[in-house]
Motif scaffolding. Structure first.
Motif, PDB file in Angstrom:
ATOM      1  N   UNK A   1     -17.522 -23.556  61.524  1.00 40.26           N
ATOM      2  CA  UNK A   1     -18.888 -23.455  62.004  1.00 40.26           C
ATOM      3  C   UNK A   1     -19.482 -22.076  61.846  1.00 40.26           C
ATOM      4  N   UNK A   2     -18.637 -21.058  61.714  1.00 41.46           N
ATOM      5  CA  UNK A   2     -19.107 -19.678  61.638  1.00 41.46           C
ATOM      6  C   UNK A   2     -19.525 -19.262  60.229  1.00 41.46           C
ATOM      7  N   UNK A   3     -19.091 -19.991  59.208  1.00 39.01           N
ATOM      8  CA  UNK A   3     -19.406 -19.608  57.831  1.00 39.01           C
ATOM      9  C   UNK A   3     -20.637 -20.360  57.345  1.00 39.01           C
ATOM     10  N   UNK A   4     -21.032 -20.098  56.105  1.00 39.82           N
ATOM     11  CA  UNK A   4     -22.173 -20.783  55.526  1.00 39.82           C
ATOM     12  C   UNK A   4     -21.803 -22.210  55.133  1.00 39.82           C
ATOM     13  N   UNK A   5     -22.817 -23.047  54.971  1.00 43.49           N
ATOM     14  CA  UNK A   5     -22.604 -24.478  54.750  1.00 43.49           C
ATOM     15  C   UNK A   5     -21.656 -24.749  53.587  1.00 43.49           C
ATOM     16  N   UNK A   6     -21.841 -24.048  52.476  1.00 46.09           N
ATOM     17  CA  UNK A   6     -21.032 -24.342  51.297  1.00 46.09           C
ATOM     18  C   UNK A   6     -19.565 -23.949  51.462  1.00 46.09           C
ATOM     19  N   UNK A   7     -19.241 -23.183  52.496  1.00 56.90           N
ATOM     20  CA  UNK A   7     -17.866 -22.716  52.666  1.00 56.90           C
ATOM     21  C   UNK A   7     -17.099 -23.435  53.772  1.00 56.90           C
ATOM     22  N   UNK A   8     -17.765 -24.331  54.496  1.00 54.09           N
ATOM     23  CA  UNK A   8     -17.128 -24.929  55.659  1.00 54.09           C
ATOM     24  C   UNK A   8     -15.888 -25.737  55.264  1.00 54.09           C
ATOM     25  N   UNK A   9     -15.961 -26.493  54.167  1.00 54.62           N
ATOM     26  CA  UNK A   9     -14.802 -27.293  53.765  1.00 54.62           C
ATOM     27  C   UNK A   9     -13.635 -26.422  53.340  1.00 54.62           C
ATOM     28  N   UNK A  10     -13.926 -25.281  52.735  1.00 52.49           N
ATOM     29  CA  UNK A  10     -12.847 -24.382  52.334  1.00 52.49           C
ATOM     30  C   UNK A  10     -12.101 -23.865  53.560  1.00 52.49           C
ATOM     31  N   UNK A  11     -12.829 -23.509  54.621  1.00 57.61           N
ATOM     32  CA  UNK A  11     -12.182 -23.037  55.837  1.00 57.61           C
ATOM     33  C   UNK A  11     -11.317 -24.128  56.464  1.00 57.61           C
ATOM     34  N   UNK A  12     -11.811 -25.359  56.430  1.00 58.65           N
ATOM     35  CA  UNK A  12     -11.003 -26.471  56.948  1.00 58.65           C
ATOM     36  C   UNK A  12      -9.731 -26.635  56.120  1.00 58.65           C
ATOM     37  N   UNK A  13      -9.882 -26.538  54.810  1.00 51.44           N
ATOM     38  CA  UNK A  13      -8.719 -26.694  53.932  1.00 51.44           C
ATOM     39  C   UNK A  13      -7.695 -25.577  54.147  1.00 51.44           C
ATOM     40  N   UNK A  14      -8.174 -24.367  54.376  1.00 43.70           N
ATOM     41  CA  UNK A  14      -7.254 -23.247  54.565  1.00 43.70           C
ATOM     42  C   UNK A  14      -6.403 -23.443  55.811  1.00 43.70           C
ATOM     43  N   UNK A  15      -7.010 -23.934  56.893  1.00 35.38           N
ATOM     44  CA  UNK A  15      -6.244 -24.163  58.120  1.00 35.38           C
ATOM     45  C   UNK A  15      -5.287 -25.337  57.975  1.00 35.38           C
ATOM     46  N   UNK A  16      -5.765 -26.421  57.381  1.00 36.30           N
ATOM     47  CA  UNK A  16      -4.896 -27.590  57.249  1.00 36.30           C
ATOM     48  C   UNK A  16      -3.779 -27.352  56.238  1.00 36.30           C
ATOM     49  N   UNK A  17      -4.001 -26.474  55.271  1.00 40.14           N
ATOM     50  CA  UNK A  17      -2.920 -26.091  54.362  1.00 40.14           C
ATOM     51  C   UNK A  17      -1.791 -25.419  55.135  1.00 40.14           C
ATOM     52  N   UNK A  18      -2.149 -24.622  56.130  1.00 37.76           N
ATOM     53  CA  UNK A  18      -1.128 -23.974  56.964  1.00 37.76           C
ATOM     54  C   UNK A  18      -0.306 -25.009  57.719  1.00 37.76           C
TER      55      UNK A  18
END
Length: 453
Positions: free
Chosen positions: A35-52
């Protein structure tokens, strides 16, 4: 500490619940960061956490738990491989009063969330390829050794130095902050960094993430007692008190500095309070917990702006919140420990400087180790597979295949607006804008919105 005793059913049930709560913190962090990043980056942040979640789980099964909690291989620095793939552990093994396999899973949840925290420092500008390689290397070379130093019975910080850390202020919070600083330096700053912080694209999503983090933090701290009686109720209460006190301290600073209180600051304040109480939750009184939370809120409110002074782009303030919050918490143990849990007293309770200097040495040792090794890992990743995106996610991973929000209606409006740009203006009252002019203004606004995403 493996024993032949029978596991306590109440303690086992509580640790199972705590483990699930801490595991939920990683999806919560994904929403918080997303929620803190820009719209186009939200899925990348989700992917980074779930990759962990996936990678660290498998690493922990293979060698992580053994290196962190296996018999010491020498000097209190790292464990051996006796427990690799958990092959020598079975369902009847007990650590203190809980099944050892369950204890392993509980500690695995700590490792997962710690790695995920680091992603906030490089949001908007790291490649997914580089991040995946970094997660594997960092877990093995940074988190696992620090977990052994602090959490293992024969780790040197715990056994030799005698520093106190109830639930992970050193290997989780300070570690994530120091690592975030190192990796942010290597990946370099965004081209628009000097303009100020990224505006959250979805504050409600941030608050949902905070709610999940807050819920999970009770398992994080109170679960670390490994029992339902004794210190667990105090750690539970202290966690709540620190979070709420920080939500007073940080907004006071914002009101003084900015003249207003923003919801993002309130959310960050709650996290800062829980970060700071993590190492101290079982060592201080409720009044001490409230004091720690308030101080952490004030300190972190100022600390998040230090990145502009040192010109290091810590995108989502991992250093300012987790690094500085962890320092406040670990130092506070040396000041406010009551001896109720460990038998050691802090400076303000008549213990002198004995515990305080040990806490400071632990901070310097763990912080320096994390920063230096993380910097080397990040450099290696960047020089091999590449770590920084070519142009701040010019080509967001998965962007062409999936989007966070359905823009089909917006795309249709955009097409119609483009077609309307050449339309002849209809007769209008003198001084009023024509339909074509209004459409042009809307089109310009939509175009600007696309740039700002």
């Amino acid at each position: 500490m493996l024993t032949a005793a029978t596991a306590n059913t109440g303690n086992t049930a509580w640790l199972m619940a705590s483990t699930a709560m801490v595991l939920l913190m990683t999806p919560g962090l994904a929403f918080f960061y997303g929620g803190m990043v820009r719209t186009q980056h939200v899925l990348v942040m989700l992917k980074m956490s779930f990759a962990c979640l996936s990678l660290v789980t498998l690493i922990w099964l293979a060698v992580g738990y053994s290196l962190a909690f296996g018999p010491d291989a020498g000097g209190g620095l790292i464990g051996n491989l006796d427990y690799a793939f958990l092959r020598t552990l079975n369902a009847d093994d007990v650590r203190i009063t809980v099944p050892t396999l369950l204890f392993s899973c509980f500690q695995m949840s700590f490792a997962i969330i710690t790695v995920a925290l680091v992603s906030g420092s490089i949001a908007d500008r790291a490649t997914m390829r580089g991040w995946l390689v970094f997660v594997v290397a960092w877990t093995l070379l940074v988190y696992v050794p620090l977990a052994h130093w602090v959490f293992a019975d024969d780790g040197w910080v715990h056994a030799d130095l005698g520093a106190l850390d109830f639930a992970g202020g050193l290997p989780v919070e300070l570690n994530a902050g120091a690592a975030g600083l190192a990796v942010a330096i290597v990946v370099r700053k965004r081209k628009d960094f000097a303009r100020g912080s990224v505006r959250p694209h979805n504050l409600p999503l941030v608050i949902i993430g905070l709610a999940l983090l807050w819920f999970g933090w009770f398992g994080f701290n109170a679960g670390s007692a490994l029992q339902v009686e004794g210190g667990a109720p105090t750690t539970f209460l202290n966690t709540q008190l620190a979070a709420c006190a920080a939500m007073i301290g940080w907004p006071l600073v914002d009101k003084w500095r900015l003249g207003r209180v923003e919801m993002l600051g309130v959310a960050s304040a709650a996290v800062a309070g829980m970060v700071a109480i993590t190492p101290a939750c079982g060592e201080v009184s409720p009044l001490g917990a409230a004091a720690i939370g308030f101080v952490a809120g004030v300190v972190c409110a100022f600390a998040v702006n230090l990145k502009y002074r040192i010109d290091v782009d810590d995108t989502l303030d991992v250093v300012g919140v987790h690094g500085w919050g962890g320092i406040v918490g670990v130092v506070s143990v040396g000041l406010l420990a009551t001896s109720a849990m460990s038998g050691k007293k802090g400076l303000f309770y008549g213990g002198g400087f004995d515990l305080l200097w040990r806490q400071v040495v632990a901070i310097l040792a763990c912080g320096t180790f994390s920063f230096v090794v993380t910097w080397l890992i990040a450099q290696a990743v960047h020089r091999t597979v590449g770590f920084r995106a070519a142009d701040d996610y010019a080509h967001v991973p998965g962007r062409d295949e999936e989007v966070a929000y359905d823009d089909a209606t917006l795309d249709e409006i955009r097409e119609r607006l483009a077609a309307a740009r050449g339309a002849e203006p209809a007769p209008v009252t003198a001084g009023a804008p024509t339909d074509a002019e209004l459409l042009r203004d809307i089109a310009d606004l939509v175009a600007q919105r696309e740039v700002d995403k």
